[in-house]
Design a protein around this motif. Structure first.
Motif, PDB file in Angstrom:
ATOM      1  N   LYS A   1      -2.648   1.372  -3.529  1.00  0.00           N
ATOM      2  CA  LYS A   1      -1.944   0.198  -4.307  1.00  0.00           C
ATOM      3  C   LYS A   1      -0.731   1.284  -4.491  1.00  0.00           C
ATOM      4  CE  LYS A   1      -5.425  -2.740  -5.051  1.00  0.00           C
ATOM      5  NZ  LYS A   1      -5.927  -3.452  -6.312  1.00  0.00           N
ATOM      6  N   TRP A   2       0.117  -0.104  -3.868  1.00  0.00           N
ATOM      7  CA  TRP A   2       1.962   0.599  -3.851  1.00  0.00           C
ATOM      8  C   TRP A   2       2.275   0.302  -5.898  1.00  0.00           C
ATOM      9  CZ3 TRP A   2       5.479   3.444  -1.949  1.00  0.00           C
ATOM     10  CH2 TRP A   2       7.131   3.310  -2.657  1.00  0.00           C
TER      11      TRP A   2
ATOM     12  N   THR B   1      -1.679   3.640  -9.804  1.00  0.00           N
ATOM     13  CA  THR B   1      -1.358   4.667  -8.926  1.00  0.00           C
ATOM     14  C   THR B   1      -1.086   5.518  -9.463  1.00  0.00           C
ATOM     15  OG1 THR B   1      -1.572   3.287  -7.047  1.00  0.00           O
ATOM     16  CG2 THR B   1      -0.878   5.077  -6.431  1.00  0.00           C
TER      17      THR B   1
ATOM     18  N   PHE C   1      -5.927   3.723   1.531  1.00  0.00           N
ATOM     19  CA  PHE C   1      -4.565   3.892   0.959  1.00  0.00           C
ATOM     20  C   PHE C   1      -4.860   3.566  -0.607  1.00  0.00           C
ATOM     21  CE2 PHE C   1      -3.114   2.818   5.744  1.00  0.00           C
ATOM     22  CZ  PHE C   1      -2.433   3.935   5.665  1.00  0.00           C
TER      23      PHE C   1
ATOM     24  N   GLN D   1       0.613  -1.399   0.175  1.00  0.00           N
ATOM     25  CA  GLN D   1       0.366   0.137   0.030  1.00  0.00           C
ATOM     26  C   GLN D   1       0.365   0.900   0.234  1.00  0.00           C
ATOM     27  OE1 GLN D   1      -2.735  -0.711   3.569  1.00  0.00           O
ATOM     28  NE2 GLN D   1      -4.457  -1.248   1.976  1.00  0.00           N
TER      29      GLN D   1
END
Length: 500
Positions: free
Chosen positions: A99-100, A104, A97, A75
């Motif tokens: 998403k990593w 994004t 949060f 995240q």
């Protein structure tokens, strides 16, 4: 052997120090390569190779960086870090949060926006600016650059939306709130004071207001009086080493002094609401943050140093209100029984908790709590037993003060005075409910199995009797007569004999 261990420890220490230096050098190198300004059209996405921070924008000196912050592996949050210490100074108040991972994206189109096409916008400045930059005091700003104007107009700045930290010369107003990183504790200003609050979950006061106050600093020894109608007070952390309250004047209404008050320090200062509920001040010495102030000096005066149903004894650590329970860092009741809802709306709610009484206990910060005068502990206890919003009471026999606790029980302070007594409700809730449901389901299955087994036995017996009756037949006029369906099984000789 001791020499070998010493050499091993020395090598390990050197390895750790070298690793820290290399990590710091690498981060400084990355930060030095990041832009100092963002303009319209800028876009950034998370790098899957980054494990902690991904710098996006840095101040001109490289001391602070606007970065993607990695949260729980997959995240992403957005914040400003102090580069040398990796400490977060400010974190954006995201709706949730991100998403990593792709898609994004952080972009600037006049507003600084964090979003992805599938989930929508996580955070935005909602501005119409021309550039984004980070000051050398860690203030992130969106500016409008109008031609012919000597100084740009600040459309938005992070100093107006603090998270858990204030830095030097950052104004703190009554419209702002500092919130601890775990979301449990906060600091805000009143009319002539600033206080610390604990969040109330699913109970009275949970939907409005900051929560329950557990620490308060009031302008009692003021250099100047707070004048009603002259505007609200505000607070500022000064480089001289104090947190001062002001009211439209240069002279502070009151100050909360740090240990290094009026002493020069080498680095910047900051104060933070900690995850344990304390308010602490620090200054930077080039390699670490030095603790310079703490609002609550005694551990047992913190809102919950020993967790749910814990007992804090000054200088002796933590134990449990229930002597039969061993203390653990998670508190004295299992997580499944820490439901924060009250007992209202539950049929026969008396069966949903067990009672716990303990002498020699008192509340931390009880001077900030309301109480009722009652003639006895039994009267005080009865007021709670018949109240579904009450979790417990603490009673002082000498004064007759009855403190009614309309929130889940947290840590209490252990004292030697046995006249200070407590009564508490311990929810048996989820664990007990699951056990009861299990027993009911198990009993139902057992009864069902018995009924099915009985039905099979009965059906088998019925078929057996029916089949036996069909073979043996019955007697009529001295002859054995079987049912019509069995004639096909009779031999031809039997038929011929009967015809004779």
């Amino acid at each position: 052997m001791e020499l070998v261990n010493s050499i091993t420890r020395l090598k390990l220490t050197q390895f750790i120090n070298i690793s820290i230096l290399l990590s710091t050098f690498c981060l400084f190198k990355v930060v030095s390569d990041t832009p100092k300004e963002l303009f319209k059209g800028f876009k950034a996405t998370p790098n899957p190779q980054i494990t902690k921070y991904q710098p996006i924008l840095s101040d001109i000196n490289g001391n602070y960086s606007l970065s993607f912050l990695r949260v729980e592996n997959d995240q992403l949050s957005l914040g400003i870090i102090h580069v040398a210490s990796f400490e977060s100074i400010w974190v954006a108040n995201l709706t949730r949060f991100a998403k990593w991972a792709d898609p994004t994206e952080l972009f600037f189109n006049g507003s600084l926006v964090l979003s992805d096409p599938s989930s929508g916008v996580f955070w935005s400045t909602h501005t119409d600016g021309d550039r984004v930059w980070l000051s050398n005091t860690s203030n992130l700003q969106v500016e409008k650059l109008d031609s012919g104007v000597t100084s740009p107009f600040v459309s938005w700045q992070s100093f107006n939306f603090p998270s858990d930290t204030l830095v030097e010369n950052q104004n703190f107003t009554s419209a702002m709130t500092l919130v601890s990183s775990n979301g449990l504790y906060s600091m805000s200003l009143g009319s002539d004071f600033f206080g610390l609050y604990v969040k109330l979950k699913d109970g009275p006061g949970s939907d409005s207001g900051p929560g329950r106050m557990y620490w308060k600093h009031k302008a009692l020894e003021a250099k100047a009086d707070v004048i009603e109608g002259q505007g609200p007070i505000y607070a500022v952390l000064k480089s001289d080493g104090f947190f001062g309250m002001y009211q439209n004047e240069s002279v502070p209404v009151d100050v909360e002094s740090f240990n290094s008050f009026q002493q020069p320090v080498s680095g910047v200062r900051r104060i933070r609401v900690e995850p344990n509920g304390n308010l602490k001040g620090y200054f930077w010495v080039g390699s670490s943050w030095v603790l310079d102030y703490q609002a609550i000096k005694e551990t047992c005066e913190l809102p919950s140093p020993c967790g749910s149903y814990g007992l804090c004894r000054p200088g002796k650590g933590c134990s449990c209100l229930d002597n039969s329970t061993n203390y653990s860092s998670g508190g004295c009741v299992p997580p499944e029984n820490q439901d924060s809802r009250d007992f209202c709306g539950i049929y026969d709610y008396h069966k949903k908790y067990k009672e716990l009484s303990r002498n020699g206990v008192e509340l931390p910060n009880k001077e900030l709590m309301d109480y009722q005068k009652m003639v006895s502990f039994q009267k005080c206890r009865s007021a709670c037993e018949g109240n579904c919003t009450c979790w417990g009471v603490v009673y002082t026999n000498t004064s007759g003060f009855c403190y009614i606790l309309n929130y889940p029980i947290q840590s209490l302070v252990g004292v030697g005075d046995e006249s200070k007594m407590g009564f508490f409700k311990v929810r048996e809730g989820v664990g007990k409910d699951k056990m009861e449901v299990g027993l009911v389901v198990g009993a139902g299955l057992l009864c069902g199995a018995i009924l099915i087994f009985s039905g099979v036995i009965g059906l088998g017996y019925y078929r057996y009797r029916k089949r036996k009756r069909g073979v043996s037949g019955y007697v009529e006029d001295g002859m054995i007569v079987g049912p019509y369906k069995d004639l096909g099984n009779a031999s031809f000789s039997s038929i011929e004999l009967s015809e004779r």
